[in-house]
Design an enzyme around this catalytic site. Structure first.
Site, PDB file in Angstrom:
ATOM      1  N   SER A   1       0.851  -1.195   0.000  1.00 44.54           N
ATOM      2  CA  SER A   1       0.000   0.000   0.000  1.00 44.54           C
ATOM      3  C   SER A   1       0.880   1.235   0.000  1.00 44.54           C
ATOM      4  O   SER A   1       2.087   1.171   0.225  1.00 44.54           O
ATOM      5  CB  SER A   1      -0.882   0.003   1.240  1.00 44.54           C
ATOM      6  OG  SER A   1      -0.049   0.137   2.377  1.00 44.54           O
ATOM      7  N   LYS A   2       0.255   2.351  -0.268  1.00 49.06           N
ATOM      8  CA  LYS A   2       0.968   3.617  -0.339  1.00 49.06           C
ATOM      9  C   LYS A   2       1.705   3.888   0.980  1.00 49.06           C
ATOM     10  O   LYS A   2       2.850   4.325   1.004  1.00 49.06           O
ATOM     11  CB  LYS A   2      -0.059   4.723  -0.617  1.00 49.06           C
ATOM     12  CG  LYS A   2       0.551   5.976  -1.111  1.00 49.06           C
ATOM     13  CD  LYS A   2      -0.201   6.615  -2.249  1.00 49.06           C
ATOM     14  CE  LYS A   2       0.507   7.897  -2.586  1.00 49.06           C
ATOM     15  NZ  LYS A   2       1.313   7.889  -3.706  1.00 49.06           N
ATOM     16  N   ARG A   3       1.020   3.572   2.057  1.00 45.77           N
ATOM     17  CA  ARG A   3       1.589   3.788   3.388  1.00 45.77           C
ATOM     18  C   ARG A   3       2.907   3.014   3.553  1.00 45.77           C
ATOM     19  O   ARG A   3       3.809   3.423   4.263  1.00 45.77           O
ATOM     20  CB  ARG A   3       0.562   3.283   4.398  1.00 45.77           C
ATOM     21  CG  ARG A   3       0.876   3.517   5.838  1.00 45.77           C
ATOM     22  CD  ARG A   3      -0.400   3.290   6.635  1.00 45.77           C
ATOM     23  NE  ARG A   3      -0.934   1.949   6.424  1.00 45.77           N
ATOM     24  CZ  ARG A   3      -0.649   0.907   7.201  1.00 45.77           C
ATOM     25  NH1 ARG A   3       0.145   1.052   8.228  1.00 45.77           N
ATOM     26  NH2 ARG A   3      -1.179  -0.279   6.959  1.00 45.77           N
ATOM     27  N   HIS A   4       3.003   1.892   2.888  1.00 44.96           N
ATOM     28  CA  HIS A   4       4.184   1.040   3.054  1.00 44.96           C
ATOM     29  C   HIS A   4       5.234   1.239   1.982  1.00 44.96           C
ATOM     30  O   HIS A   4       6.144   0.437   1.859  1.00 44.96           O
ATOM     31  CB  HIS A   4       3.745  -0.430   3.066  1.00 44.96           C
ATOM     32  CG  HIS A   4       3.093  -0.812   4.351  1.00 44.96           C
ATOM     33  ND1 HIS A   4       2.025  -1.670   4.410  1.00 44.96           N
ATOM     34  CD2 HIS A   4       3.351  -0.429   5.613  1.00 44.96           C
ATOM     35  CE1 HIS A   4       1.669  -1.810   5.679  1.00 44.96           C
ATOM     36  NE2 HIS A   4       2.441  -1.069   6.418  1.00 44.96           N
ATOM     37  N   GLY A   5       5.072   2.241   1.159  1.00 39.83           N
ATOM     38  CA  GLY A   5       6.124   2.501   0.189  1.00 39.83           C
ATOM     39  C   GLY A   5       5.748   2.256  -1.253  1.00 39.83           C
ATOM     40  O   GLY A   5       6.599   2.317  -2.129  1.00 39.83           O
TER      41      GLY A   5
END
Ligand code: GLU
Length: 465
Positions: A238-242
């Site tokens: 996900s975006k949060r994870h890179g």
């Protein structure tokens, strides 16, 4: 071996993301390892979602990553006629046929198959009807009716698909546009591609594409399907994870060589080596040792690799790279090159990226009146005793000539030892006075950087607080 020719074929419906970047890196490395060619093709047939600005951004990211390509850029939208000339060849040789079934009819066939517990597929109704072109007619490939499509994937090993799984696919739609699989086969053949490395979301297209190669009597390239990159929790990244665009990493101050190094190790290995020069990557990457298991994205490791490259690079180079980040942070833009290099030297051990590095310069680049003092550090260290030490040690520093790190170091220790003190009696107050908080590099280095006037101004100001 024949010349190795690879390609990267992004769809310009967004910026280049790290998954695509890794595919591009693998393709580029394989071509460079074998002294072959690496091509770039823009798959812009989705007219609604494709944008020139994304093509420009993808190209900019490729350049930033150092992935140079050979030959001209190809845009699929400019090659419709070429694709259709191959469709015509298939019609002429009896490997394709016109089909008048409407989408509703095809859906009904699928529905019927589903109801019988069979795989939903086109039933071949127009195969032997010898239809010609006409309103609403598409062209379908006359696929073999028995047998298997088998290929040896560079990553996944042998893959075999029964042709009963594949129906007579549409290769030219009723509106005259060739379909995706048709276009890709023609492009890969015309561009002389020998190795197709791509994300494994395309692995189900490959048997279909192989059937088209075979019908055209063309050599089938070698395929390699790399698994997607997972998040640190092994779920979809996900975006949060890179799951971010390359350009976002660039804006955050990552070094391209660090991102390349990190991504190449997500799904490929060379022993347990983690850090590679570009030359080493080219030397070692031969298309083997590709891991079929999905790799998980690890932001901490990326930062570790980036910090490594920041520590290892020549200071003047680092200074040039950090300068735009200094400006973006609103810090003085006119710092001299040697001053910036000195700051890099002092702070690079502690920063994970260029943005953080630039930010770490702040206390030394702002004027004494703009320096932000940490309240806790002041309360704890700027005590009466601490202030008295500041006033006294300032006299020693004032006498330093030249005002340089070794002289300042000697003066500081002279004061401490001469008065039977310990380093921790004086240093926290001095650090708070110079930096505004309890962090930063070696005290004499800080003072040498600030120079006599600014150092003494900071020390005396803190002593009077
Ligand atoms: N345009 C496709 C994508 O962006 C790549 C297809 C291929 O490499 O064959 O996923």
């Amino acid at each position: 071996m024949n010349k190795v020719v690879t390609r990267f074929a992004p769809s310009p419906t967004g910026h280049l993301h790290i998954g695509g970047a890794r595919t591009a890196i693998f393709c580029w490395l394989l071509a460079r390892h074998f002294g072959g060619e690496f091509h770039l093709r823009i798959e812009d047939t989705d007219l609604l979602r494709s944008k020139q600005e994304y093509t420009d951004s993808i190209l900019a990211s490729m350049r930033w990553l150092g992935l140079d390509w050979d030959g001209p850029l190809n845009y699929q939208t400019q090659r419709t006629e070429l694709y259709n000339s191959y469709v015509d060849k298939l019609l002429e040789t009896g490997h394709a046929y016109w089909c008048s079934c409407t989408p509703e009819e095809v859906e009904a066939m699928r529905e019927k198959a589903r109801a019988q517990g069979l795989k939903p597929r086109y039933n071949g109704c127009c195969r032997e009807r010898n239809l010609g072109p006409g309103e609403g007619h598409c062209v379908r490939l006359k696929a073999p009716q028995a047998g298997k499509v088998v290929f040896d994937d560079m990553v996944k090993g042998r893959i075999a698909v029964d042709v009963s799984e594949l129906d007579d696919m549409v290769i030219r739609r009723a509106d005259g546009m060739p379909t995706y699989n048709m276009a890709v086969v023609v492009d890969d053949y015309e561009m002389g591609i020998t190795h197709v490395i791509r994300g494994d979301d395309h692995v189900s297209n490959t048997p279909r594409q192989i059937l088209i190669y075979e019908a055209l009597g063309l050599p089938v390239p070698t395929f390699g399907h790399v698994p997607m990159i997972l998040g640190p929790d092994r779920q979809k990244l996900s975006k949060r994870h890179g799951a971010r665009a390359v350009i976002e990493y660039q804006n955050d101050g990552l070094l391209p060589q660090a991102l390349v190094n990190y991504l190449v190790r997500l799904g490929w290995s060379h022993g347990d080596q983690e850090i590679f020069t570009r030359e080493e990557l080219i030397k070692f990457f031969d298309g083997t040792s590709l891991n079929p298991a999905a790799a998980a994205f690890d932001p901490a490791k990326l930062e570790w690799i980036n910090a490594h490259f920041m520590r290892e690079m020549p200071l003047d180079e680092l200074a040039t790279l950090v300068r735009p980040f200094v400006e973006k942070a609103g810090l003085p833009a006119d710092v001299a090159d040697d001053k910036l290099a000195a700051l890099c030297h002092m702070f690079r051990e502690r920063a994970g990226d260029l943005k953080a590095l630039a930010e770490s310069f702040r206390p030394l680049l702002v004027g004494a009146d703009e320096l932000v003092y940490d309240e806790k550090a002041c309360a704890k260290n700027l005590t009466d005793a601490g202030k008295a030490h500041l006033n006294a040690v300032a006299e020693r520093f004032a006498a330093c000539d030249p005002f340089d790190a070794p002289g300042l170091e000697a003066a500081l220790h002279g004061y401490i030892e001469g008065n039977g003190l310990k380093f921790k009696d004086v240093a926290p107050a001095l650090r708070t006075a110079l930096m505004g908080f309890m962090g930063g590099p070696h005290l004499p280095e800080i003072m040498a950087f600030l120079g006599k006037d600014a150092s003494l101004a900071r020390i005396r100001r803190a002593a009077g607080m």
